[in-house]
Design an enzyme around this catalytic site. Structure first.
Site, short mmCIF file in Angstrom:
data_model
loop_
_atom_site.label_atom_id
_atom_site.label_comp_id
_atom_site.label_asym_id
_atom_site.label_seq_id
_atom_site.Cartn_x
_atom_site.Cartn_y
_atom_site.Cartn_z
N GLY A 161 0.81 -1.20 0.00
CA GLY A 161 0.00 0.00 0.00
C GLY A 161 0.85 1.25 0.00
O GLY A 161 1.98 1.26 0.50
N THR A 162 0.32 2.33 -0.56
CA THR A 162 1.12 3.55 -0.72
C THR A 162 1.26 4.37 0.55
O THR A 162 2.24 5.10 0.71
CB THR A 162 0.50 4.45 -1.81
OG1 THR A 162 -0.82 4.83 -1.43
CG2 THR A 162 0.46 3.73 -3.15
N ASP A 163 0.30 4.29 1.47
CA ASP A 163 0.32 5.17 2.64
C ASP A 163 1.59 5.02 3.47
O ASP A 163 2.13 6.02 3.97
CB ASP A 163 -0.91 4.94 3.52
CG ASP A 163 -2.17 5.56 2.94
OD1 ASP A 163 -2.05 6.39 2.02
OD2 ASP A 163 -3.27 5.22 3.40
N LYS A 190 5.95 9.90 0.15
CA LYS A 190 4.69 10.03 -0.57
C LYS A 190 4.28 11.50 -0.59
O LYS A 190 4.27 12.17 0.44
CB LYS A 190 3.59 9.20 0.08
CG LYS A 190 2.28 9.22 -0.71
CD LYS A 190 1.21 8.31 -0.11
CE LYS A 190 -0.07 8.38 -0.94
NZ LYS A 190 -1.15 7.51 -0.41
#
Length: 342
Positions: A90-92, A163
């Site tokens: 996941g990107t978070d 991010k």
């Protein structure tokens, strides 16, 4: 052979009416993407696919997630000797976990690429296939060993990435250029077992920061605290009970690492009086490390048994390119100190 490990995240999410959540069992989707890549590239790519059990939303990542994924990757490398590893995540928390994996697998001779998606597989405009193809292409092209985030238009070194977008396909950016050490870093042996460690945390300084919040942070994160300060390393701590709290924590052996909130430059604790007060209290300079790299590095070192002067030296040593290299004269002095400490 390429190892592909799916850990969850937006890449394979579905919405069943209560918000998107990760689904397990996407092996057939991965096989289809690999086959498409093979057809487009005109070559055959052998791969092994596996999943975490359970797969998670990356917001659920905890302090040990990066280490556990690194152990899984290490075991796969030992058993199959792949040419590269792809971790779908996941990107978070990808930048946090990627930085931790980078330190855990320092010296690994193959590329390790984390990838994911802003929009899930099967949804209009999904970037999942493109990002996985980017990771596959990077391994086939013999990307240099190291840990990277493969996302959008290219690769970002995990120890320099963050991010920066929620919806943009270019979800990540390389905050500062990777600066590999001129020679392999030499670290002293750790001096205490893993079991003696405490939790490690991160606290951002802001106008109005209350002493009770800092007290709670240093009391809970006894293993170490990354303090994200203003500019070159200043904070509203001089002449307040917060400084007493920091001093007590440092005296009892809790390392406090100071980094900057800025995306350019690093801390210079000797420049301004508030920084000097922190320096006199015994904090460790985090140089120009990103928050993700600083937290990952400190946690890795504490979990590995580093403490005291050995931990300070390791934090201030450029291990993977997470820190800018010092000028030549300072570099020579640092190397001499490393051998003396060892």
């Amino acid at each position: 052979m390429i190892d592909i490990l799916y850990t969850g995240g937006t890449f394979g999410m579905v919405d069943q009416g209560a918000g998107m959540r990760p689904r397990a069992g996407i092996g057939a989707d991965i096989a289809e993407i690999v086959a498409e890549f093979e057809a487009a590239a005109g070559l055959s790519v052998g791969y092994r696919y596996s999943e975490l059990d359970p797969v998670i939303d990356s917001a659920q990542a905890d302090a040990g997630t990066g280490r556990r994924i690194a152990e899984r990757v290490r075991a796969g490398i030992a058993s199959g000797r792949p040419k590269g590893v792809i971790v779908i995540h996941g990107t978070d928390t990808m930048a946090y976990v990627g930085a931790r994996i980078a330190f855990e697998l320092r010296g690994c001779a193959i590329p390790i690429l984390l990838t994911g998606a802003q929009i899930p597989l099967g949804q209009p405009g999904s970037d999942a296939r493109d990002n996985l193809r980017l990771a596959l292409k990077s391994i086939v092209a013999r990307t240099d060993p190291g840990t990277y985030l493969a996302f959008g238009a290219g690769l970002h070194p995990a120890v320099r990435a963050s991010k920066r977008a929620v919806e943009d396909y270019e979800g990540f950016t390389t905050i500062r250029a990777l600066t590999p050490p001129p020679v392999p870093a030499v670290l002293p042996e750790a001096s205490r077992p893993r079991e003696a460690r405490g939790p490690v945390g991160l606290l951002t300084v802001f106008p109005g920061l209350h002493a009770a919040l800092l007290d709670a942070a240093v009391d809970h994160y006894r293993g170490g605290l990354v303090l994200e300060c203003y500019g070159s390393g200043t904070a509203p701590l001089h002449g307040t009970e917060m400084m007493d709290s920091l001093r007590r924590a440092i005296l009892r052996g809790t390392p406090v690492v100071v980094i900057t909130q800025c995306d350019s430059g690093g801390v210079d604790l000797a420049r301004y009086q508030p920084g000097r007060v922190l320096l006199d209290a015994g904090v460790i300079s985090g140089g120009d490390m990103t928050r993700e790299a600083a937290l990952a590095k400190l946690t890795h070192l504490v979990d590995s048994g580093f403490c005291g002067a050995r931990l300070r030296h390791a934090m201030e040593t450029n291990l993977l390119g997470e820190l800018s290299n010092p000028p030549p004269a300072a570099c020579d002095s640092s190397l001499h100190h490393a051998y003396v400490a060892h």
